[in-house]
Design a protein around this motif. Structure first.
Motif, PDB file in Angstrom:
ATOM      1  N   LYS A  85     -23.345  46.993  13.047  1.00 43.75           N
ATOM      2  CA  LYS A  85     -24.150  46.706  11.853  1.00 43.75           C
ATOM      3  C   LYS A  85     -23.536  45.554  11.050  1.00 43.75           C
ATOM      4  O   LYS A  85     -24.244  44.652  10.598  1.00 43.75           O
ATOM      5  CB  LYS A  85     -24.271  47.935  10.956  1.00 43.75           C
ATOM      6  N   ALA A  93     -25.858  49.216   5.838  1.00 42.48           N
ATOM      7  CA  ALA A  93     -26.027  50.173   6.945  1.00 42.48           C
ATOM      8  C   ALA A  93     -24.686  50.441   7.634  1.00 42.48           C
ATOM      9  O   ALA A  93     -24.385  51.576   8.014  1.00 42.48           O
ATOM     10  CB  ALA A  93     -27.049  49.653   7.940  1.00 42.48           C
ATOM     11  N   MET A  97     -22.781  54.087   7.928  1.00 43.48           N
ATOM     12  CA  MET A  97     -22.321  54.680   9.194  1.00 43.48           C
ATOM     13  C   MET A  97     -20.827  54.991   9.135  1.00 43.48           C
ATOM     14  O   MET A  97     -20.388  56.055   9.580  1.00 43.48           O
ATOM     15  CB  MET A  97     -22.638  53.755  10.365  1.00 43.48           C
ATOM     16  N   ILE A 118     -26.602  57.914  17.131  1.00 47.21           N
ATOM     17  CA  ILE A 118     -27.396  56.799  16.604  1.00 47.21           C
ATOM     18  C   ILE A 118     -26.856  55.477  17.149  1.00 47.21           C
ATOM     19  O   ILE A 118     -27.616  54.614  17.595  1.00 47.21           O
ATOM     20  CB  ILE A 118     -27.399  56.808  15.058  1.00 47.21           C
ATOM     21  N   GLU A 122     -28.879  52.866  19.512  1.00 50.12           N
ATOM     22  CA  GLU A 122     -29.054  51.469  19.104  1.00 50.12           C
ATOM     23  C   GLU A 122     -28.498  50.511  20.145  1.00 50.12           C
ATOM     24  O   GLU A 122     -29.102  49.475  20.424  1.00 50.12           O
ATOM     25  CB  GLU A 122     -28.409  51.226  17.738  1.00 50.12           C
ATOM     26  N   TRP A 145     -32.256  49.623  11.162  1.00 47.60           N
ATOM     27  CA  TRP A 145     -32.175  50.897  11.881  1.00 47.60           C
ATOM     28  C   TRP A 145     -33.206  50.932  13.000  1.00 47.60           C
ATOM     29  O   TRP A 145     -34.368  50.664  12.776  1.00 47.60           O
ATOM     30  CB  TRP A 145     -32.405  52.073  10.939  1.00 47.60           C
TER      31      TRP A 145
END
Length: 146
Positions: A85, A93, A97, A118, A122, A145
């Motif tokens: 990110k 973001a 995280m 997640i 991603e 996201w």
């Protein structure tokens, strides 16, 4: 003339180009001459007459400022810390995280596992997208996201 695609609808095959002369030009999919898709924001070269664009070609894009392979590898190996990110410029973001992962151990580690999943999802999404789609969605589109 050079220009930029402002909008394009694959359903109707119609689009609008903003020319370098400040005018807007309509085009149809039949006038598209490149192998890549006509996407909003794509730079094009065309012949413009009376508000109509003909013989529309995509202009080679500048090199991407963010590499999807790097983003994918960061998501796989350091994704729980939100490093991918931060690499893509989504500092908020990434911080979310990182904090959820670090403080997730207080709640029996369940939030930390969710953040790991997640990041894995991603990373998979990054690698399966084409370079153009990755750039359109995550670099220019600023989608933080999924």
């Amino acid at each position: 003339m050079l220009g930029t695609i402002l909008s394009y609808s694959a359903q109707t095959g119609d689009g609008i180009i903003s020319g370098a002369d400040g005018q807007r030009y309509a085009f149809r999919s039949a006038d598209w001459r490149s192998e890549v898709e006509p996407l909003s924001g794509r730079k094009v070269d065309f012949i413009g007459t009376d508000g109509i664009a003909q013989q529309v070609y995509a202009v080679a894009a500048a090199p991407m400022e963010k590499n999807k392979l790097v983003a994918c590898l960061l998501a796989f190996f350091l994704g729980t810390f939100g490093i991918h990110k931060f690499y893509l410029g989504y500092n908020a973001a990434g911080l979310i995280m990182l904090l959820v992962f670090l403080f997730g151990f207080i709640a029996l580690g369940i939030p930390s596992v969710v953040i790991g999943l997640i990041a894995l999802i991603e990373g998979i999404l990054y690698i399966v997208k084409s370079d153009e789609e990755f750039e359109a969605v995550y670099v220019r589109g600023k989608r933080a996201w999924f």
